[in-house]
Design a protein around this motif. Sequence first.
Motif, mmCIF file in Angstrom:
data_model
loop_
_atom_site.group_PDB
_atom_site.id
_atom_site.type_symbol
_atom_site.label_atom_id
_atom_site.label_comp_id
_atom_site.label_asym_id
_atom_site.label_seq_id
_atom_site.Cartn_x
_atom_site.Cartn_y
_atom_site.Cartn_z
ATOM 1 N N MET A 1 9.543 22.310 -22.710
ATOM 2 C CA MET A 1 9.843 22.570 -24.281
ATOM 3 C C MET A 1 10.642 21.621 -24.960
ATOM 4 O O MET A 1 10.078 21.226 -25.942
ATOM 5 N N ILE A 2 11.470 21.027 -24.426
ATOM 6 C CA ILE A 2 12.486 20.109 -25.025
ATOM 7 C C ILE A 2 11.690 18.836 -25.362
ATOM 8 O O ILE A 2 11.813 18.105 -26.467
ATOM 9 N N GLU A 3 10.381 18.431 -24.814
ATOM 10 C CA GLU A 3 9.695 17.234 -24.967
ATOM 11 C C GLU A 3 9.053 17.492 -26.499
ATOM 12 O O GLU A 3 8.701 16.467 -27.021
ATOM 13 N N ASN A 4 8.835 18.793 -26.909
ATOM 14 C CA ASN A 4 8.119 19.031 -28.113
ATOM 15 C C ASN A 4 9.207 18.705 -29.372
ATOM 16 O O ASN A 4 8.639 18.431 -30.414
ATOM 17 N N TYR A 5 10.369 18.611 -28.953
ATOM 18 C CA TYR A 5 11.389 18.259 -30.145
ATOM 19 C C TYR A 5 11.819 16.764 -30.001
ATOM 20 O O TYR A 5 12.194 16.260 -31.018
ATOM 21 N N ILE A 6 11.776 16.271 -28.814
ATOM 22 C CA ILE A 6 12.121 15.021 -28.790
ATOM 23 C C ILE A 6 11.398 13.743 -29.596
ATOM 24 O O ILE A 6 10.101 13.940 -29.747
ATOM 25 N N GLU A 7 11.949 12.836 -30.140
ATOM 26 C CA GLU A 7 11.083 12.069 -31.239
ATOM 27 C C GLU A 7 9.731 11.414 -30.552
ATOM 28 O O GLU A 7 9.964 11.235 -29.523
ATOM 29 N N LYS A 8 8.886 11.801 -31.361
ATOM 30 C CA LYS A 8 7.450 11.426 -30.825
ATOM 31 C C LYS A 8 7.345 9.872 -30.377
ATOM 32 O O LYS A 8 6.854 9.803 -29.226
ATOM 33 N N GLN A 127 16.751 24.440 -34.247
ATOM 34 C CA GLN A 127 15.505 25.222 -33.991
ATOM 35 C C GLN A 127 15.242 25.496 -32.397
ATOM 36 O O GLN A 127 14.736 26.353 -32.257
ATOM 37 N N TYR A 128 15.356 24.286 -31.808
ATOM 38 C CA TYR A 128 15.086 24.229 -30.385
ATOM 39 C C TYR A 128 16.371 25.195 -29.575
ATOM 40 O O TYR A 128 15.858 25.855 -28.857
ATOM 41 N N PHE A 129 17.306 25.338 -30.065
ATOM 42 C CA PHE A 129 18.312 26.305 -29.281
ATOM 43 C C PHE A 129 17.974 27.545 -29.647
ATOM 44 O O PHE A 129 17.960 28.494 -28.818
ATOM 45 N N ILE A 130 17.432 27.658 -30.927
ATOM 46 C CA ILE A 130 17.231 29.177 -31.175
ATOM 47 C C ILE A 130 15.823 29.631 -30.291
ATOM 48 O O ILE A 130 15.721 30.724 -29.756
ATOM 49 N N GLU A 131 14.881 28.616 -30.320
ATOM 50 C CA GLU A 131 13.592 28.919 -29.471
ATOM 51 C C GLU A 131 13.822 29.244 -27.995
ATOM 52 O O GLU A 131 13.435 29.879 -27.153
ATOM 53 N N ILE A 132 15.173 28.482 -27.537
ATOM 54 C CA ILE A 132 15.250 28.621 -25.936
ATOM 55 C C ILE A 132 16.178 29.488 -25.654
ATOM 56 O O ILE A 132 16.386 29.941 -24.609
ATOM 57 N N ARG A 226 10.747 28.486 -17.210
ATOM 58 C CA ARG A 226 9.352 28.187 -17.804
ATOM 59 C C ARG A 226 9.567 27.712 -19.035
ATOM 60 O O ARG A 226 9.011 26.787 -19.436
ATOM 61 N N LYS A 227 10.640 28.438 -19.917
ATOM 62 C CA LYS A 227 10.825 27.919 -21.196
ATOM 63 C C LYS A 227 11.315 26.561 -21.384
ATOM 64 O O LYS A 227 11.051 25.884 -22.219
#
Length: 230
Positions: A1-8, A127-132, A226-227
Amino acid sequence: MIENYIEKEIMRQVKLTEYLYECKKLVISDVAKRLDVSFNTIKRDFDRLVFQLEDYIVSYEITKTHMTVWFDTIYTRYDLIKQIYSYSKFLNVCLLYLTDETNYLTIVENEFVSVTKAFQLKKNVEQYFIEIGLLDENKAWLNDEITFRLVTLTVLARKPLNCHTLDKEKMKQSQEFVEKLFFDLANCYEKNDREYTFFDVSCLSNHHKIRRPSSTEKFNKIQIRRKLNV
């Protein structure tokens, strides 16, 4: 999941590094197609990669159609990828949050970014911390020790351990403990850098003040893993 937030661009450079580490020589158009970006974007990523990994590269070459890199054999793929990740401002801000530094001015100062960029980084991390499951919708910390520790591992495993936000004395103590652990218990097992880093950051996370879960909280470890995708 974190890879969806790291800079492209960071994630592309990580993939490009992995491909070059395995193959040494790549067709630029094939890489562009695989990563779903333009030919020129891959060339720019390559130029950036060569700059970031300058100390790890013996030689390199780029032509109109191909790119080639010879990495120094003393370095592992994990060494190279950690160096690429060290340029991620998102990961840097995650680490600031995990050490209770959430002020946007600290982000501006540490990351050399504008106030606008600092607020955008804060928004992405929150946003990442909320999702996780580390923050609630009001951006207040949730009392979940397991998720906190797993997120800390997820971030630190992608970062060189000499980063400025870590307590140097605690980091030294953790490294000494892990060295002794490997020496006493490894039984001639050859040390793997990735495994060593995970041990190291696990011990380091124990030094930090961790938010304790209430006795009524229940955790689904499989769901959390999994998250986190770790």
